[in-house]
Design an enzyme around this catalytic site. Sequence first.
Site, short mmCIF file in Angstrom:
data_model
loop_
_atom_site.label_atom_id
_atom_site.label_comp_id
_atom_site.label_asym_id
_atom_site.label_seq_id
_atom_site.Cartn_x
_atom_site.Cartn_y
_atom_site.Cartn_z
N LYS A 182 0.64 -1.44 -0.06
CA LYS A 182 0.01 -0.01 -0.03
C LYS A 182 0.99 1.16 -0.08
O LYS A 182 1.32 1.48 1.08
CB LYS A 182 -0.96 -0.01 1.36
CG LYS A 182 -2.14 1.21 0.87
CD LYS A 182 -2.64 1.82 2.17
CE LYS A 182 -2.01 2.89 2.90
NZ LYS A 182 -1.70 4.12 1.99
N GLU A 257 10.18 1.71 10.20
CA GLU A 257 11.22 2.72 9.86
C GLU A 257 10.57 4.27 9.88
O GLU A 257 9.61 4.24 9.17
CB GLU A 257 11.72 2.46 8.31
CG GLU A 257 12.33 1.32 8.07
CD GLU A 257 13.82 1.39 8.71
OE1 GLU A 257 14.05 2.26 9.16
OE2 GLU A 257 14.11 0.11 8.67
N CYS A 291 13.78 11.43 6.35
CA CYS A 291 13.71 10.84 7.56
C CYS A 291 15.15 11.02 8.10
O CYS A 291 15.40 11.29 9.32
CB CYS A 291 13.24 9.28 7.50
SG CYS A 291 14.08 8.44 6.52
N GLU A 392 10.26 16.32 14.71
CA GLU A 392 10.74 16.15 13.35
C GLU A 392 9.86 17.39 12.61
O GLU A 392 8.60 17.18 12.71
CB GLU A 392 10.50 14.77 13.12
CG GLU A 392 10.85 14.52 11.55
CD GLU A 392 10.66 13.30 11.14
OE1 GLU A 392 9.25 12.70 11.28
OE2 GLU A 392 11.37 12.55 10.46
P1 NAD Z 1 2.11 8.16 7.92
O1 NAD Z 1 2.21 7.71 9.01
O2 NAD Z 1 1.10 9.13 8.00
O3 NAD Z 1 1.86 7.44 6.62
C1 NAD Z 1 2.70 6.20 6.18
C2 NAD Z 1 1.92 5.23 5.60
O4 NAD Z 1 0.74 4.62 6.62
C3 NAD Z 1 0.87 5.78 4.21
O5 NAD Z 1 0.73 4.69 3.38
C4 NAD Z 1 -0.57 5.96 5.22
O6 NAD Z 1 -1.58 5.76 4.24
C5 NAD Z 1 -0.44 4.57 6.18
N1 NAD Z 1 -1.14 4.74 7.23
C6 NAD Z 1 -1.72 5.94 7.86
N2 NAD Z 1 -2.17 5.60 9.03
C7 NAD Z 1 -2.65 4.50 9.13
C8 NAD Z 1 -3.25 3.25 9.72
N3 NAD Z 1 -4.07 3.80 10.89
N4 NAD Z 1 -3.02 1.95 9.43
C9 NAD Z 1 -2.18 1.75 8.56
N5 NAD Z 1 -1.63 2.36 7.83
C10 NAD Z 1 -1.91 3.84 7.66
O7 NAD Z 1 3.48 8.98 7.52
P2 NAD Z 1 3.78 9.94 6.36
O8 NAD Z 1 3.19 11.39 6.67
O9 NAD Z 1 3.23 9.21 5.04
O10 NAD Z 1 5.49 10.09 6.26
C11 NAD Z 1 6.33 10.68 7.05
C12 NAD Z 1 6.84 10.13 8.14
O11 NAD Z 1 7.51 8.86 7.76
C13 NAD Z 1 8.02 10.91 8.97
O12 NAD Z 1 7.77 10.67 10.34
C14 NAD Z 1 9.49 10.32 8.21
O13 NAD Z 1 10.28 10.47 9.00
C15 NAD Z 1 8.98 8.82 8.12
N6 NAD Z 1 9.86 8.24 7.10
C16 NAD Z 1 10.93 7.24 7.68
C17 NAD Z 1 11.62 6.76 7.04
C18 NAD Z 1 12.73 5.87 7.28
O14 NAD Z 1 13.26 4.92 6.46
N7 NAD Z 1 12.94 5.77 8.73
C19 NAD Z 1 11.77 7.02 5.49
C20 NAD Z 1 10.75 8.31 4.96
C21 NAD Z 1 9.77 8.68 6.05
#
Ligand code: NAD
Length: 491
Positions: A182, A257, A291, A392
């Site tokens: 997804k 992650e 990130c 962050e």
């Molecule tokens: P997010 O957690 O809002 O969304 C990530 C994914 O999770 C999306 O596909 C979203 O649709 C899904 N999602 C949201 N709510 C959910 C739920 N209740 N159950 C299951 N899936 C759900 O994060 P974002 O805003 O898309 O990304 C930003 C974050 O990602 C930042 O904190 C960033 O640091 C982190 N990030 C980490 C890495 C790493 O490798 N450590 C890499 C990139 C981004």
Amino acid sequence: MTASTNPLQPGQLWIGGRWEEGRPSNRYDVVNPATGEKLTDVVHGSAQDVDRAVAAARAALESGPWPKMDASERGRILRRAGDLIQSRKDELARLESANNGKTVKEAGRGDLPPSWDVFHYYSGWANKLHGEVIPVDGHYLNFAVREPVGVVGAIVAWNYPLLLASWKLAPALATGNTVVLKPSEQTPLTALALAGILAEAGLPPGVVNVVTGFGDTGGHIAAHPGVDKVAFTGSVDTARKLLHASADSNLKRLSLELGGKSPNIVFPDCDINAAVRAALWGVFANKGEVCSAGSRLFLHKAIHSEFLERLSDATRALRVGDPLDPASDVGSLISQRQLERVLGYIESGKSEQARLVCGGGRLSGPTFDRGYFVEPTIFDGVRSEMTIAREEIFGPVLSVLTFEDEDELIRMANGTVYGLVSAIWTADVTRALRLARRIRAGSVWINDYNCFDSASPFGGVKQSGFGREMGVHALEQYTAVKSVWINLGPR
Ligand code: NAD
């Protein structure tokens, strides 16, 4: 027709090796954040869609060609997938840029090469997962083998859409799992293109399924009893929900992650030119939506003024502009929500009396008004307790802190809930290694920033998550060990 041939056709779900409409049909628009223009529309996957995708992944895991396939053939499919991504790099970089707002230059350099490379890397691993013979007591032959964990739900963020998906799919497939992917609701287009590429590379139907949608779609995957593991990249808040969903369903495995607030530490004896350049790109690459961003710059008092002057000159020279213009350095943030979040942090820096050195606002004018462009921003005089030193931001905002003493530095560097990456700039190898031991982070980069390689593990400690992407370490995330005992009869 595969989505890869026309990624801007109305998106469908990729389930069991076929393009499908969602059930019930429920669509939403995917937009270019730099212009507000609609790119296409895609399916908002429902619980029934997730059920069908999980059933297809389960069937592919248990019957059909995938579990019977020679490991070397699995490797060849991954190799071809990497080759196909590489052969379409320009098209995919433009698509990623249009969907994410990152510059096409960054997509071409930062997203595409590691995406094809990780498929190439794991193609070599497919037939090298050796078991072990264990010298147990008694008259037995005991050996341990690594088996796939089963059906993997891969749920990823929007900042490196193709790359984050590739980091999960390549090791999951090399080890014989099947996957329901997804992508983020905001950036589903390269994931749909990847479905077509994997099919073209020869992946059997059902081995990878792509269900587009919002958080609720991800929630259906996370709660599904037919999913054995969730591999996640995203926010800490969502990670907490995934942990609850696992506890409330089938105790599925998780690898997480998450975010970061990473320290980039500069001593006076380093190569200052290299450190300035790395500090610049460490925080402003991908408009700060990274990130691993070096969002806290720790400058030793002795070089603070000189370093900051050079860094702010370089920052003011960055060209913020149309992401599809190859001359642009910094593109548009992903969304209005992210814009408001980043501007909110800039206001918090001002109100907590950090000193604004450069940037500090939204850009306006014909190129900028329809998108979410923020000036690369530097705050000096930041103290550890300020919000912009702790949380962050995920945008082009750098917090500069000053230090003199090593113990004080370590206290500050380790003083957030995160522990993703870190960097130390010094010519003193003893000091570098001493500090590398004391910093709590998944990676320590010495005299460099953003060192990534498909062979090297990447991931965090503390609330930056657990589990590792890439390298031999990721193979552990996607396999379960089985111990087999053979009674050899009387001695
Ligand atoms: P997010 O957690 O809002 O969304 C990530 C994914 O999770 C999306 O596909 C979203 O649709 C899904 N999602 C949201 N709510 C959910 C739920 N209740 N159950 C299951 N899936 C759900 O994060 P974002 O805003 O898309 O990304 C930003 C974050 O990602 C930042 O904190 C960033 O640091 C982190 N990030 C980490 C890495 C790493 O490798 N450590 C890499 C990139 C981004």
